[in-house]
Motif scaffolding. Structure first.
Motif, short mmCIF file in Angstrom:
data_model
loop_
_atom_site.label_atom_id
_atom_site.label_comp_id
_atom_site.label_asym_id
_atom_site.label_seq_id
_atom_site.Cartn_x
_atom_site.Cartn_y
_atom_site.Cartn_z
N VAL A 136 52.67 80.00 56.75
CA VAL A 136 51.83 78.87 56.34
C VAL A 136 52.44 77.57 56.84
O VAL A 136 53.63 77.31 56.63
CB VAL A 136 51.69 78.82 54.80
CG1 VAL A 136 50.96 77.53 54.37
CG2 VAL A 136 50.94 80.04 54.29
N VAL A 137 51.64 76.75 57.51
CA VAL A 137 52.03 75.40 57.92
C VAL A 137 51.29 74.41 57.03
O VAL A 137 50.06 74.43 56.97
CB VAL A 137 51.69 75.16 59.41
CG1 VAL A 137 52.21 73.79 59.85
CG2 VAL A 137 52.26 76.26 60.30
N HIS A 138 52.03 73.54 56.33
CA HIS A 138 51.42 72.64 55.35
C HIS A 138 50.58 71.56 56.03
O HIS A 138 49.46 71.28 55.63
CB HIS A 138 52.51 72.01 54.48
CG HIS A 138 51.99 71.18 53.35
ND1 HIS A 138 51.47 69.91 53.54
CD2 HIS A 138 51.90 71.43 52.02
CE1 HIS A 138 51.09 69.43 52.36
NE2 HIS A 138 51.35 70.32 51.42
N ARG A 139 51.15 70.88 57.02
CA ARG A 139 50.49 69.88 57.86
C ARG A 139 50.22 68.52 57.20
O ARG A 139 49.65 67.63 57.83
CB ARG A 139 49.18 70.41 58.47
CG ARG A 139 49.36 71.63 59.35
CD ARG A 139 48.26 71.77 60.36
NE ARG A 139 46.98 72.04 59.76
CZ ARG A 139 45.84 72.17 60.45
NH1 ARG A 139 45.87 72.05 61.77
NH2 ARG A 139 44.70 72.42 59.85
N ASP A 140 50.62 68.32 55.95
CA ASP A 140 50.43 67.00 55.35
C ASP A 140 51.53 66.71 54.34
O ASP A 140 51.28 66.25 53.22
CB ASP A 140 49.05 66.90 54.68
CG ASP A 140 48.66 65.44 54.40
OD1 ASP A 140 49.23 64.53 55.03
OD2 ASP A 140 47.78 65.22 53.55
N ILE A 141 52.79 66.97 54.75
CA ILE A 141 53.92 66.66 53.87
C ILE A 141 54.14 65.15 53.88
O ILE A 141 54.31 64.53 54.93
CB ILE A 141 55.18 67.41 54.34
CG1 ILE A 141 54.99 68.92 54.12
CG2 ILE A 141 56.42 66.91 53.60
CD1 ILE A 141 56.12 69.77 54.65
N LYS A 142 54.12 64.57 52.70
CA LYS A 142 54.33 63.12 52.52
C LYS A 142 54.71 62.89 51.06
O LYS A 142 54.50 63.77 50.21
CB LYS A 142 53.06 62.34 52.88
CG LYS A 142 51.83 62.73 52.07
CD LYS A 142 50.60 61.95 52.54
CE LYS A 142 49.35 62.37 51.77
NZ LYS A 142 48.16 61.63 52.23
N PRO A 143 55.27 61.73 50.72
CA PRO A 143 55.71 61.51 49.34
C PRO A 143 54.62 61.68 48.29
O PRO A 143 54.91 62.14 47.18
CB PRO A 143 56.23 60.06 49.38
CG PRO A 143 56.69 59.88 50.79
CD PRO A 143 55.69 60.63 51.62
N ASP A 144 53.37 61.34 48.63
CA ASP A 144 52.27 61.47 47.66
C ASP A 144 52.04 62.92 47.26
O ASP A 144 51.48 63.19 46.18
CB ASP A 144 50.97 60.92 48.27
CG ASP A 144 51.15 59.59 48.98
OD1 ASP A 144 51.97 59.55 49.93
OD2 ASP A 144 50.48 58.62 48.62
N ASN A 145 52.40 63.86 48.12
CA ASN A 145 52.18 65.29 47.84
C ASN A 145 53.43 65.97 47.31
O ASN A 145 53.46 67.20 47.20
CB ASN A 145 51.70 66.00 49.11
CG ASN A 145 50.30 65.57 49.51
OD1 ASN A 145 49.53 65.11 48.67
ND2 ASN A 145 49.97 65.71 50.78
N ILE A 146 54.44 65.19 46.99
CA ILE A 146 55.67 65.73 46.40
C ILE A 146 55.68 65.33 44.93
O ILE A 146 55.92 64.16 44.58
CB ILE A 146 56.90 65.22 47.16
CG1 ILE A 146 56.85 65.74 48.61
CG2 ILE A 146 58.19 65.66 46.47
CD1 ILE A 146 57.90 65.15 49.52
N LEU A 147 55.38 66.28 44.07
CA LEU A 147 55.24 66.05 42.63
C LEU A 147 56.47 66.56 41.90
O LEU A 147 57.31 67.27 42.46
CB LEU A 147 53.99 66.75 42.11
CG LEU A 147 52.69 66.56 42.89
CD1 LEU A 147 51.54 67.31 42.21
CD2 LEU A 147 52.35 65.08 43.05
#
Length: 288
Positions: A136-147
């Motif tokens: 699986v490749v996430h493709r949208d890792i960014k601080p907003d998606n780190i909970l």
């Protein structure tokens, strides 16, 4: 809302709202077969009418439950507990993460001390390594998606842009997907790409944690993409005066334009900067 969902969960207050729907807190009404289940969860209700006929929007709607089911359970991924669907909505019951996300944490507190940034990156890399092992490749890792959950444990979220490439290391993806500040150069160029786009994005996240701002900036999307393509990685003294040499070394290896030389998630977990703070490969072995 489906009768089955209302039968299984008490739907509580709204805690978030996005382009495609609403997130509410919910509580199970029946004892779960899984003793580890939390007493409070979240239900993400996706409005099908808000999803256009565009292929990408439809893809996002369908991919998140599919990918989360494939990857769960993992301590650093948002877990999907159940799925319900009716004529107007798709409802996903997920772990509740009501602490501020990483974007809000950095925006309010400023750059993080290296030990804290290393703790967060170690957990993020555990999640990414698990994704990549499952193709699986996430493709949208960014601080907003780190909970973060109630125990402060990182949970990588929002798999709507993810793609499953399976176990073939030669498999490649195409398409400009992601958020401008965090997208890898090969994506911007329109070339085929693989799982290492996630490592570039995670490198930008690390830079933001240490500096408080992204490494490749601009006043417009075109300017940001131009900076990403140049990949001129700098460490301004005002932000990196006290940064360690090993932190800068890891950033260079994650934000490497040459994909063949860019670190993998497992290589990041073995890097001295992470292992010196008690994270890295050993911590990954404990979590997976």
């Amino acid at each position: 809302m489906t009768e089955a969902l209302k039968r299984d969960y008490r739907i509580c207050e709204e805690i978030g709202r996005g382009r495609f729907g609403v997130v509410r807190r919910c509580e199970p009404l029946r004892p779960s077969a899984e003793p580890s289940s939390a007493s409070s969860l979240a239900v993400k209700s996706i409005d099908k009418s808000a999803v256009s006929g565009d292929d990408l929007d439809s893809h996002c709607l369908l991919m998140e439950p599919k990918v989360l089911s494939l990857l769960s359970p993992h301590p650093n991924l948002l877990r999907i507990h159940s799925t319900y669907e009716d004529s107007s909505h798709l409802h996903l019951v997920l772990d509740l993460c009501d602490s501020p996300d990483l974007h809000l944490a950095v925006a309010s507190a400023g750059p993080l001390p290296e030990p804290e940034a290393a703790r967060i990156l170690s957990q993020l890399m555990c999640a990414v390594a698990h994704c990549h092992r499952h193709g699986v490749v996430h493709r949208d890792i960014k601080p907003d998606n780190i909970l973060f959950d109630s125990r402060g444990r990182l949970r990588l979220a929002d798999f709507g842009s993810a793609e499953v490439i399976g176990g073939d290391p030669a498999a490649r993806l195409k398409g400009v997907v992601g958020t401008p500040y965090y997208v890898a150069p090969e994506v911007v160029e329109g070339r085929e790409y693989g799982e290492k786009v996630d490592l570039w994005s995670a490198g930008v996240v690390l830079y933001v944690m240490l500096a408080g701002f992204p490494p490749f900036n601009g006043e417009s999307v075109a300017e940001i993409f131009g900076a990403v393509l140049r990949a001129n990685l700098r460490f301004p003294p005002r932000a990196f005066r006290s940064a360690s040499a090993t932190a800068k070394d890891l950033l260079r290896k994650m934000l490497c334009r040459d994909v063949s030389r860019r670190f993998s998630a497992d290589q990041v977990l073995r890097h001295p900067w992470l292992t010196s703070f008690g994270g890295g490969a050993e911590a990954a072995d404990l979590q997976i």
